[in-house]
Design a protein around this motif. Structure first.
Motif, PDB file in Angstrom:
ATOM      1  N   SER A 192       0.850  -1.193   0.000  1.00  0.00           N
ATOM      2  CA  SER A 192       0.000   0.000   0.000  1.00  0.00           C
ATOM      3  C   SER A 192       0.885   1.242   0.000  1.00  0.00           C
ATOM      4  O   SER A 192       2.097   1.168   0.237  1.00  0.00           O
ATOM      5  CB  SER A 192      -0.889   0.005   1.241  1.00  0.00           C
ATOM      6  OG  SER A 192      -0.082   0.185   2.399  1.00  0.00           O
ATOM      7  N   ILE A 194       2.005   4.055  -8.864  1.00  0.00           N
ATOM      8  CA  ILE A 194       0.944   4.847  -8.258  1.00  0.00           C
ATOM      9  C   ILE A 194       0.938   6.252  -8.855  1.00  0.00           C
ATOM     10  O   ILE A 194      -0.114   6.826  -9.101  1.00  0.00           O
ATOM     11  CB  ILE A 194       1.108   4.893  -6.726  1.00  0.00           C
ATOM     12  CG1 ILE A 194       0.932   3.495  -6.141  1.00  0.00           C
ATOM     13  CG2 ILE A 194       0.121   5.864  -6.100  1.00  0.00           C
ATOM     14  CD1 ILE A 194       1.257   3.378  -4.673  1.00  0.00           C
ATOM     15  N   ASN A 214      -8.601   5.324   2.876  1.00  0.00           N
ATOM     16  CA  ASN A 214      -8.228   4.139   2.105  1.00  0.00           C
ATOM     17  C   ASN A 214      -7.687   4.525   0.720  1.00  0.00           C
ATOM     18  O   ASN A 214      -7.710   5.703   0.340  1.00  0.00           O
ATOM     19  CB  ASN A 214      -9.398   3.141   2.011  1.00  0.00           C
ATOM     20  CG  ASN A 214     -10.574   3.675   1.229  1.00  0.00           C
ATOM     21  OD1 ASN A 214     -10.420   4.374   0.229  1.00  0.00           O
ATOM     22  ND2 ASN A 214     -11.772   3.332   1.682  1.00  0.00           N
ATOM     23  N   GLU A 215      -7.231   3.539  -0.027  1.00  0.00           N
ATOM     24  CA  GLU A 215      -6.585   3.784  -1.323  1.00  0.00           C
ATOM     25  C   GLU A 215      -7.537   4.457  -2.323  1.00  0.00           C
ATOM     26  O   GLU A 215      -7.142   5.352  -3.056  1.00  0.00           O
ATOM     27  CB  GLU A 215      -6.055   2.475  -1.919  1.00  0.00           C
ATOM     28  CG  GLU A 215      -4.952   1.823  -1.099  1.00  0.00           C
ATOM     29  CD  GLU A 215      -3.724   2.684  -0.922  1.00  0.00           C
ATOM     30  OE1 GLU A 215      -3.248   3.286  -1.906  1.00  0.00           O
ATOM     31  OE2 GLU A 215      -3.230   2.773   0.208  1.00  0.00           O
ATOM     32  N   LYS A 270      -7.880   8.066  -1.455  1.00  0.00           N
ATOM     33  CA  LYS A 270      -6.658   8.791  -1.821  1.00  0.00           C
ATOM     34  C   LYS A 270      -6.665   9.144  -3.302  1.00  0.00           C
ATOM     35  O   LYS A 270      -6.341  10.272  -3.681  1.00  0.00           O
ATOM     36  CB  LYS A 270      -5.417   7.955  -1.491  1.00  0.00           C
ATOM     37  CG  LYS A 270      -5.188   7.804  -0.011  1.00  0.00           C
ATOM     38  CD  LYS A 270      -4.039   6.885   0.278  1.00  0.00           C
ATOM     39  CE  LYS A 270      -3.955   6.616   1.771  1.00  0.00           C
ATOM     40  NZ  LYS A 270      -2.816   5.801   2.124  1.00  0.00           N
ATOM     41  N   ARG A 271      -7.045   8.184  -4.128  1.00  0.00           N
ATOM     42  CA  ARG A 271      -7.098   8.436  -5.569  1.00  0.00           C
ATOM     43  C   ARG A 271      -8.094   9.551  -5.904  1.00  0.00           C
ATOM     44  O   ARG A 271      -7.823  10.421  -6.716  1.00  0.00           O
ATOM     45  CB  ARG A 271      -7.452   7.156  -6.315  1.00  0.00           C
ATOM     46  CG  ARG A 271      -6.291   6.202  -6.424  1.00  0.00           C
ATOM     47  CD  ARG A 271      -6.648   4.974  -7.271  1.00  0.00           C
ATOM     48  NE  ARG A 271      -5.498   4.186  -7.590  1.00  0.00           N
ATOM     49  CZ  ARG A 271      -4.798   3.455  -6.741  1.00  0.00           C
ATOM     50  NH1 ARG A 271      -5.139   3.432  -5.467  1.00  0.00           N
ATOM     51  NH2 ARG A 271      -3.759   2.753  -7.129  1.00  0.00           N
TER      52      ARG A 271
END
Length: 132
Positions: free
Chosen positions: A55, A79, A101-102, A105-106
């Motif tokens: 991650s 990323i 969470n991912e 973030k995106r």
């Protein structure tokens, strides 16, 4: 402005090789790096062999332990877009934040990037005054 990408599987292999080479250059054993980064030995071994996808948080921890830029690892992991790897402190901070969470973030980085692009376009569209 750096863009978030969806990484491919071979990027994780090259990321693992990069981490292993940085670890060896720092003269750290796998166990020492795992301890310093706060991850388990088996997990770090799997990352180095390209079997696990770390991650952004783990990449941040590894970058601190290796004393290298987190952005370098984000680019290697796919990323961040390598052609635009001059990531801002905002993007690095978002990627390193453990509270979201991912996916979140995106989304945050996409929104931030769109604001920056919108402001750049507005600046370019504004005519400059000419001196007579």
């Amino acid at each position: 402005m750096a863009r978030i990408k969806t990484p491919s599987l071979d990027q994780f292999g090259s990321l693992g090789e990069f981490i292993a080479s940085q670890r060896r250059a720092a003269r750290l054993t796998l166990r020492q790096l795992a301890d310093q980064a706060g991850v388990s030995n088996p997990y770090l071994s799997q990352i180095e062999r390209g079997l696990r996808k770390p991650s952004a948080e783990v990449l941040q921890q590894l970058s601190r332990a290796l004393r290298i830029s987190a952005a370098q690892l984000y680019v290697r992991a796919g990323i961040l877009d390598p052609e635009e790897h001059e990531s801002t402190s905002v993007e690095v901070a978002v990627l390193a934040d453990n509270a979201i969470n991912e996916r979140q973030k995106r989304v945050l980085i996409d929104v931030y990037t769109s604001f920056v692009a919108e402001n750049a376009a507005a600046t370019e569209a504004t005519p400059t005054a000419t001196k007579e």
